[in-house]
Design a protein around this motif. Structure first.
Motif, mmCIF file in Angstrom:
data_model
loop_
_atom_site.group_PDB
_atom_site.id
_atom_site.type_symbol
_atom_site.label_atom_id
_atom_site.label_comp_id
_atom_site.label_asym_id
_atom_site.label_seq_id
_atom_site.Cartn_x
_atom_site.Cartn_y
_atom_site.Cartn_z
ATOM 1 N N UNK A 47 36.020 44.316 18.134
ATOM 2 C CA UNK A 47 35.475 45.846 17.755
ATOM 3 C C UNK A 47 34.067 45.648 17.744
ATOM 4 N N UNK A 48 33.429 44.734 16.906
ATOM 5 C CA UNK A 48 31.992 44.870 16.576
ATOM 6 C C UNK A 48 31.145 44.490 17.939
ATOM 7 N N UNK A 49 31.496 42.977 18.609
ATOM 8 C CA UNK A 49 30.830 42.700 19.810
ATOM 9 C C UNK A 49 30.931 43.604 20.878
ATOM 10 N N UNK A 50 31.877 44.276 21.161
ATOM 11 C CA UNK A 50 32.364 45.009 22.324
ATOM 12 C C UNK A 50 32.569 46.350 22.107
ATOM 13 N N UNK A 104 29.736 37.613 24.763
ATOM 14 C CA UNK A 104 31.090 38.197 24.098
ATOM 15 C C UNK A 104 32.040 38.760 25.243
ATOM 16 N N UNK A 105 31.690 39.168 26.181
ATOM 17 C CA UNK A 105 32.442 39.485 27.601
ATOM 18 C C UNK A 105 33.414 38.196 28.074
ATOM 19 N N UNK A 106 32.531 37.009 28.025
ATOM 20 C CA UNK A 106 33.094 35.810 28.296
ATOM 21 C C UNK A 106 34.383 35.429 27.299
ATOM 22 N N UNK A 107 33.987 35.636 26.033
ATOM 23 C CA UNK A 107 35.020 35.311 25.102
ATOM 24 C C UNK A 107 36.138 36.216 25.100
ATOM 25 N N UNK A 108 35.755 37.466 25.484
ATOM 26 C CA UNK A 108 36.981 38.325 25.692
ATOM 27 C C UNK A 108 37.987 37.819 26.834
ATOM 28 N N UNK A 109 37.527 37.541 27.768
ATOM 29 C CA UNK A 109 38.127 37.175 29.230
ATOM 30 C C UNK A 109 38.823 36.001 28.910
ATOM 31 N N UNK A 110 38.194 35.006 28.188
ATOM 32 C CA UNK A 110 38.892 33.815 27.715
ATOM 33 C C UNK A 110 40.118 34.052 27.045
ATOM 34 N N UNK A 111 39.970 35.018 26.196
ATOM 35 C CA UNK A 111 41.031 35.374 25.064
ATOM 36 C C UNK A 111 42.294 35.995 26.110
ATOM 37 N N UNK A 112 42.128 36.715 26.868
ATOM 38 C CA UNK A 112 42.994 37.328 27.654
ATOM 39 C C UNK A 112 43.747 36.214 28.661
ATOM 40 N N UNK A 113 43.318 35.365 29.053
ATOM 41 C CA UNK A 113 43.950 34.275 29.842
ATOM 42 C C UNK A 113 43.895 34.551 31.392
ATOM 43 N N UNK A 114 43.095 35.541 31.705
ATOM 44 C CA UNK A 114 43.064 36.157 32.978
ATOM 45 C C UNK A 114 41.863 35.170 33.861
ATOM 46 N N UNK A 115 42.036 35.127 35.105
ATOM 47 C CA UNK A 115 41.123 34.507 35.692
ATOM 48 C C UNK A 115 40.386 35.537 36.847
ATOM 49 N N UNK A 116 39.184 35.905 36.208
ATOM 50 C CA UNK A 116 38.542 36.891 36.929
ATOM 51 C C UNK A 116 37.655 36.341 38.263
ATOM 52 N N UNK A 117 37.491 37.425 39.213
ATOM 53 C CA UNK A 117 36.580 36.981 40.677
ATOM 54 C C UNK A 117 35.165 36.692 40.114
ATOM 55 N N UNK A 118 34.772 35.597 40.747
ATOM 56 C CA UNK A 118 33.156 35.607 40.715
ATOM 57 C C UNK A 118 32.627 36.450 41.964
ATOM 58 N N UNK A 119 31.593 35.836 42.268
ATOM 59 C CA UNK A 119 30.946 36.644 43.417
ATOM 60 C C UNK A 119 31.888 36.853 44.709
#
Length: 290
Positions: free
Chosen positions: A33-36, A208-223
């Protein structure tokens, strides 16, 4: 379990490692809530990014920033008081089939109803800008997204640039272009009348975005760019490293850089440009009174 290969590497993503959709959505307004969430809402309010009756094309590249942005828009639709519509769009510039598969899988897991459309941008860039493809690629992607937004009847296009992108852009302009210019939270499209570009992650830090994505367990695309994959000397990476080094001795240097664009003292600069016209402090009408 899904296996996604790209750029000669392979990564295994166990399904059980991923958080459920319900856990991910709850974490946005609770855990982060606070960082995002709060910073997203603040940017929307401070810069009037989302208004009554808007129809917004939310551009999804498949990277961490755009996946979060899409979920933030969905949460705002659920919890907000402003009536607006969204279209989630993703341009396929020529992804490897398995990269595209990853994009689709992530959007399905996050319940993002994305419109994926094809372009041949990677192919064009490979032919026309072999040595320095990124600038032309970015311009062509932007134009393609504007076109799609207009086709869908949208009046705004949302991009996932965040707080650190703003800082790095400012420093890139100062150090490499010799000007002071930052990344604005919103602006009217030059060649697409009636469409406004907005950046609702403007206050959200990349960490904060990196921490959120790590929490989700998803593997996002890079470039995911098959053309620029092996190009070296990316100036933005150099700027990012420089700012990180400065923060070791000046903890709030990033905040100072960000804030500088809101504190320009017109009485203490040599010259400026507005609407394509250049001005100097020596011009009679700009004479400084002591």
């Amino acid at each position: 379990m899904s296996s996604i290969a790209g750029h000669g590497c392979e990564r295994i993503v166990p399904e059980e490692a991923k958080k459920t959709l319900e856990e991910i959505e709850r974490s946005i307004v609770k855990r982060y809530r606070k960082p995002i969430w709060s910073k997203f809402i603040k940017a929307v309010k401070d810069y009037a990014l989302i208004e009554e009756g808007d129809k917004i094309a939310v551009a999804i590249s498949g990277g961490k920033d755009s996946l979060l942005m899409a979920k933030l828009f969905q949460e705002l639709k659920k919890h907000g008081q402003v009536n607006f519509d969204v279209e989630f769009i993703a341009m396929d510039p020529g992804y490897h089939p398995q990269i595209k598969e990853l994009l689709i899988e992530n959007c399905e897991h996050l319940n993002i109803p994305v419109h994926i459309y094809e372009s041949k941008i990677f192919e064009i860039i490979d032919e026309k800008a072999k040595e320095y493809p990124c600038y032309l690629c970015a311009r062509m992607r932007r134009g393609s997204l504007y076109n799609k937004a207009r086709e869908l009847g949208c009046n705004k296009l949302a991009l996932g640039h965040h707080y650190n992108d703003v800082i790095e852009t400012t420093m890139l302009n100062v150090l490499y272009a010799g000007n002071f210019k930052t990344m604005l939270p919103k602006l009217q499209a030059d060649n697409f009348e009636g469409i406004e570009l907005i950046r609702p992650l403007y206050y959200i830090e990349e960490e904060a975005i990196k921490r959120f994505i790590k929490y989700t367990g998803l593997w996002p695309l890079n470039c995911a760019c098959m053309v620029a994959a092996e190009k070296i000397g990316n100036k933005r990476h150099e700027i990012k490293a420089m700012i990180a080094e400065l923060k070791k001795t000046f903890n709030d240097v990033d905040k100072s850089i960000f804030k500088s664009a809101t504190n320009v003292n017109m009485n203490s600069i040599l010259g400026w440009e507005k609407d394509g016209k250049k001005y100097s402090f020596l011009d009679p009408e700009n004479e400084i009174k002591k």
